[in-house]
Motif scaffolding. Structure first.
Motif, PDB file in Angstrom:
ATOM      1  N   UNK A 135      -1.075   7.423   9.040  1.00 37.98           N
ATOM      2  CA  UNK A 135      -2.222   6.602   9.430  1.00 37.98           C
ATOM      3  C   UNK A 135      -3.520   7.218   8.905  1.00 37.98           C
ATOM      4  N   UNK A 136      -3.636   8.530   9.055  1.00 47.33           N
ATOM      5  CA  UNK A 136      -4.830   9.216   8.569  1.00 47.33           C
ATOM      6  C   UNK A 136      -4.915   9.150   7.048  1.00 47.33           C
ATOM      7  N   UNK A 137      -3.765   9.283   6.388  1.00 50.38           N
ATOM      8  CA  UNK A 137      -3.731   9.225   4.923  1.00 50.38           C
ATOM      9  C   UNK A 137      -4.168   7.859   4.418  1.00 50.38           C
ATOM     10  N   UNK A 138      -3.703   6.800   5.087  1.00 53.57           N
ATOM     11  CA  UNK A 138      -4.066   5.432   4.674  1.00 53.57           C
ATOM     12  C   UNK A 138      -5.544   5.183   4.918  1.00 53.57           C
ATOM     13  N   UNK A 139      -6.062   5.641   6.059  1.00 52.55           N
ATOM     14  CA  UNK A 139      -7.483   5.446   6.342  1.00 52.55           C
ATOM     15  C   UNK A 139      -8.358   6.158   5.316  1.00 52.55           C
ATOM     16  N   UNK A 140      -7.862   7.267   4.801  1.00 52.98           N
ATOM     17  CA  UNK A 140      -8.610   8.013   3.789  1.00 52.98           C
ATOM     18  C   UNK A 140      -8.533   7.330   2.433  1.00 52.98           C
ATOM     19  N   UNK A 141      -7.330   6.856   2.071  1.00 48.13           N
ATOM     20  CA  UNK A 141      -7.132   6.225   0.764  1.00 48.13           C
ATOM     21  C   UNK A 141      -7.692   4.810   0.722  1.00 48.13           C
ATOM     22  N   UNK A 142      -7.463   4.073   1.810  1.00 45.66           N
ATOM     23  CA  UNK A 142      -7.836   2.655   1.830  1.00 45.66           C
ATOM     24  C   UNK A 142      -8.334   2.276   3.222  1.00 45.66           C
ATOM     25  N   UNK A 143      -9.579   2.600   3.538  1.00 46.33           N
ATOM     26  CA  UNK A 143     -10.117   2.388   4.885  1.00 46.33           C
ATOM     27  C   UNK A 143     -10.046   0.949   5.384  1.00 46.33           C
ATOM     28  N   UNK A 144     -10.047  -0.011   4.470  1.00 45.89           N
ATOM     29  CA  UNK A 144     -10.052  -1.420   4.879  1.00 45.89           C
ATOM     30  C   UNK A 144      -8.659  -1.963   5.189  1.00 45.89           C
ATOM     31  N   UNK A 145      -7.616  -1.184   4.885  1.00 39.32           N
ATOM     32  CA  UNK A 145      -6.246  -1.657   5.094  1.00 39.32           C
ATOM     33  C   UNK A 145      -5.869  -1.552   6.569  1.00 39.32           C
ATOM     34  N   UNK A 146      -5.499  -2.661   7.173  1.00 35.91           N
ATOM     35  CA  UNK A 146      -5.089  -2.686   8.573  1.00 35.91           C
ATOM     36  C   UNK A 146      -3.610  -2.990   8.745  1.00 35.91           C
TER      37      UNK A 146
END
Length: 297
Positions: free
Chosen positions: A278-289
């Motif tokens: 979850x942290x990795x995705x927020x860092x790579x692609x903050x807009x992805x939910x």
């Protein structure tokens, strides 16, 4: 014949896979029993058309057509139905082993993800899956010795349902260990998730159990009624082919409809993923939910 238009995406099904109807139409086409009548020449010609149009190799994820277990399963299910109340333990063990071995191959071939698996791991998974499933079938059979015959006819269904809960996770245990790829809406890989693997395997288990309900619940009721009639009493040789026909007829509809219960490209909210991912995705692609994954089949 005209040429194929260049804007067709042959990597995707023809129908909208976000709807149950679209998925059902796709799987009815894939599992159509008439496909078995095609010659080797016709199949090779179709393969060449697809490869030439695509201009590359096969799809990204391992995938075997669900038709592979539609036209063989009706024979296996018919043997299992007979094995319930009539046949002795060695025969029950044999047919359950055959069925679960077949299921193991299907489950492995239709897994999700691309994590490598060693021969030793695959062998352990196979032995665990088939042994656990057969033991479950024998345990259920022993519980129904003193129950009415009609109840005994449903033992194979209970055994198959329970076995699916064992066979599928064990044959796909690598996914539960290292996770499966998750992507954004455009297909950009964002990482691997065990949570997504658990959700995908659960969906497959539900689909397989639902798939078995018509083929293993309806024929026993019909056969129990027919066997009390003089017509079948005087023609006992009709019992086996009639049962095979009933199972096959049920699977023609149950297989595509149950494969369509969940989207092949399933989704899961980022908030439900593992904290690290979850942290990795927020860092790579903050807009992805929401992320997507191939649930397998």
């Amino acid at each position: 014949m005209g040429e194929l238009p260049i804007d067709i995406n042959i990597q995707e099904p023809r129908w909208d896979q976000s709807t149950f109807l679209g998925r059902a139409r796709h799987f009815f086409t894939v599992t159509d029993p008439r496909n078995l009548l095609l010659s080797g020449t016709q199949l090779e010609a179709s393969r060449n058309i697809v490869q030439n149009y695509r201009g590359e190799g096969g799809p990204d994820w391992p995938h075997v057509s669900p038709g592979a277990h539609e036209h063989d399963h009706h024979r296996l299910h018919a043997h299992l139905l007979q094995a319930g109340p009539v046949l002795k333990t060695p025969t029950v063990v044999f047919w359950q082993w055959v069925n679960q071995s077949f299921n193991a191959v299907v489950n492995y071939s239709n897994r999700s993800g691309d994590a490598p698996i060693t021969i030793e791991q695959l062998g352990t998974a196979y032995v665990s899956a088939t042994t656990g499933a057969v033991a479950t079938a024998l345990g259920l059979k022993s519980l129904t010795k003193h129950l009415p015959t009609l109840v005994g006819r449903f033992v194979p269904f209970a055994a198959v349902a329970a076995a699916n809960c064992i066979n599928i996770p064990l044959m796909r245990q690598r996914e539960l260990q290292v996770g499966i790829p998750v992507t954004d809406e455009e297909g950009q890989r964002l990482g691997h998730s065990v949570t997504a693997a658990k959700q995908g395997i659960f969906q497959v288990v539900v689909s397989r159990i639902c798939m078995a309900i018509p083929a293993m619940a309806i024929p026993p009721l019909i056969m129990d009624t027919l066997e009390k009639k003089d017509f079948l009493k005087h023609r006992p040789w009709l019992g086996a082919p009639l049962q095979v026909g009933l199972v096959g007829f049920c699977l023609v509809f149950a297989t595509p409809l149950c494969c369509a219960l969940f989207p092949q490209r399933s989704s899961i909210h980022v908030s439900r993923l593992e904290p690290e991912l979850r942290a990795q995705i927020h860092e790579q692609s903050p807009s992805t939910e929401v992320v997507y994954y191939n649930k397998g089949l």
